[in-house]
Structures are given as structure tokens and as C-alpha cells.
Design an enzyme around this catalytic site. Structure first.
Site, PDB file in Angstrom:
ATOM      1  N   THR A  23       0.759  -1.184   0.000  1.00 55.36           N
ATOM      2  CA  THR A  23       0.000   0.000   0.000  1.00 55.36           C
ATOM      3  C   THR A  23       0.802   1.251   0.000  1.00 55.36           C
ATOM      4  OG1 THR A  23      -2.184   0.516   0.650  1.00 55.36           O
ATOM      5  CG2 THR A  23      -0.580   0.786   2.315  1.00 55.36           C
ATOM      6  N   LYS A  34      -8.201   1.512   2.850  1.00 62.06           N
ATOM      7  CA  LYS A  34      -7.190   1.568   3.902  1.00 62.06           C
ATOM      8  C   LYS A  34      -7.236   2.874   4.688  1.00 62.06           C
ATOM      9  CE  LYS A  34      -4.641  -1.102   0.597  1.00 62.06           C
ATOM     10  NZ  LYS A  34      -3.616  -1.054  -0.424  1.00 62.06           N
ATOM     11  N   GLY A  85      -5.056   5.962   8.380  1.00 63.75           N
ATOM     12  CA  GLY A  85      -4.763   5.007   7.325  1.00 63.75           C
ATOM     13  C   GLY A  85      -3.738   4.020   7.828  1.00 63.75           C
ATOM     14  N   SER A 127       4.614   0.687   1.070  1.00 72.00           N
ATOM     15  CA  SER A 127       5.641   0.319   0.094  1.00 72.00           C
ATOM     16  C   SER A 127       5.935   1.434  -0.902  1.00 72.00           C
ATOM     17  CB  SER A 127       5.240  -0.956  -0.641  1.00 72.00           C
ATOM     18  OG  SER A 127       3.974  -0.792  -1.242  1.00 72.00           O
ATOM     19  N   CYS A 151       5.805   2.165  -7.933  1.00 76.37           N
ATOM     20  CA  CYS A 151       5.782   1.050  -6.978  1.00 76.37           C
ATOM     21  C   CYS A 151       4.855  -0.060  -7.480  1.00 76.37           C
ATOM     22  CB  CYS A 151       5.302   1.544  -5.608  1.00 76.37           C
ATOM     23  SG  CYS A 151       5.145   0.236  -4.385  1.00 76.37           S
ATOM     24  N   THR A 183       1.484  -0.662  -5.550  1.00 82.73           N
ATOM     25  CA  THR A 183       0.569   0.486  -5.475  1.00 82.73           C
ATOM     26  C   THR A 183      -0.161   0.607  -6.802  1.00 82.73           C
ATOM     27  OG1 THR A 183       2.104   1.608  -3.973  1.00 82.73           O
ATOM     28  CG2 THR A 183       0.461   2.982  -5.044  1.00 82.73           C
TER      29      THR A 183
END
Length: 178
Positions: free
Chosen positions: A7, A39, A51, A130, A165, A168
Site C-alpha cells: 500500500t 485503507k 490510514g 511500500s 511502486c 501500489t
């Protein structure tokens, strides 16, 4: 057993507006298993944004405990977060929770970890997960060099993080306090 990786969560405050956003991707090993996970939540009479990054069950359990602390301390965000961090570090079962929390109200934003960390950033930009470093770098550049709104900074920065990423995606959930 493989761990779910996920995430990016980003929070920015500017001109009286606090905005938190997160992507929706959940990855297990080399597969995306969910595209639209939520989230980000609003807590304590919709006055606090929170979050999480890390294990979903752990993040949700920590959110519940934070909400109880906010009730106990009548919405005092800093006090609630410090008490949660102390419990998280000291309680044997809580210590095993693998998540980070990003928490904000209109006055402050904080990062909480199981190590007892309660960190307030120097500038009103903070990210976890991440893709957190990518989103934070983008957000800081936009915050310092443009007049974009907090919401626009969050959306653009999360989109950029999603391009870099692999954990993501572009399915964003954004919440705001005004």
C-alpha cells in the site's frame, strides 16, 4: 506462507484542509489479489483520519484501539496516539501486530509504529507503505513549489507512486477534513 504486501497512504495539510489518500492494491506474492481495498477511515465523529499499511487485520485492530483511545481522551489526538503507542509496545499480543498507522486531525499528523514511535513531521506531508517514499517525495516537491491544494497534491502524488511502486495502484480513496 507468503505475506500480503500493500500500500501507499499519504497525508497532506494545506490552507486549513487535511487530506489523506491511499491506493487500493493488495498483493500476495507476485499476484494482485484485490484492487479496491479501503485503507483509510474517519474516526471520532469524523474529525480524525487514519490510514494503515501492513497486515489488514492488524491495521484494522489498531484502528479500533485508536478509536477507543480517542473516546477515552475526548478527541485529544496526541494523547490518544501516545497511549496507543505505549500499549502497542508493552502489550505482548499487540507487539505482534505488523502495521503502521498514519493519523491526522486538523492540527497535526502523526506516524505510529509498534516500536513506540509517535512521529510528527517537520512539514505537513507524511506517507507510509511500500510506495510511501515515492508519494512523500512527490508531495514535498509539489507542496514546496506549487500552490496546489492538499487534495490535488495527494491525488497527483499517489498517482506518481502508483506508476513506480509495483505494490501500489491507481484506484485511490481520498478522505478530507476541512
Amino acid at each position: 506462507m507468503q505475506r500480503a504486501k500493500s500500500t501507499t497512504v499519504l497525508c497532506v495539510s494545506r490552507n486549513g484542509q487535511t487530506v489523506m489518500g491511499g491506493d487500493g492494491q493488495v498483493t500476495l506474492g507476485s499476484s494482485v489479489i484485490k484492487h479496491r481495498a479501503k485503507k483509510i477511515r474517519k474516526l471520532y465523529k469524523d474529525s480524525v483520519l487514519v490510514g494503515f499499511a501492513g497486515a489488514a487485520a492488524d491495521g484494522l485492530a489498531l484502528m479500533e484501539r485508536l478509536e477507543a483511545k480517542l473516546e477515552e481522551f475526548r478527541g485529544n489526538l496526541l494523547r490518544a496516539c501516545v497511549e496507543l503507542a505505549k500499549d502497542w509496545r508493552m502489550d505482548r499480543s499487540l507487539r505482534r501486530l505488523e502495521a503502521l498507522l498514519l493519523v491526522a486531525d486538523k492540527e497535526r499528523m502523526l506516524l505510529l509504529s509498534g516500536n513506540g514511535d509517535v512521529i510528527e513531521p517537520d512539514e505537513p506531508v507524511l506517507a507510509i507503505g511500500s510506495g510511501g517514499d515515492y508519494a512523500r517525495a512527490s508531495a514535498l516537491a509539489l507542496y514546496r513549489n506549487t500552490n496546489m491544494s492538499a487534495e490535488d497534491i495527494v491525488r497527483v502524488s499517489l498517482s506518481i507512486a502508483g506508476e513506480i511502486c509495483i505494490y501500489t495502484n491507481q484506484s485511490l480513496i481520498v478522505e478530507k477534513l476541512e
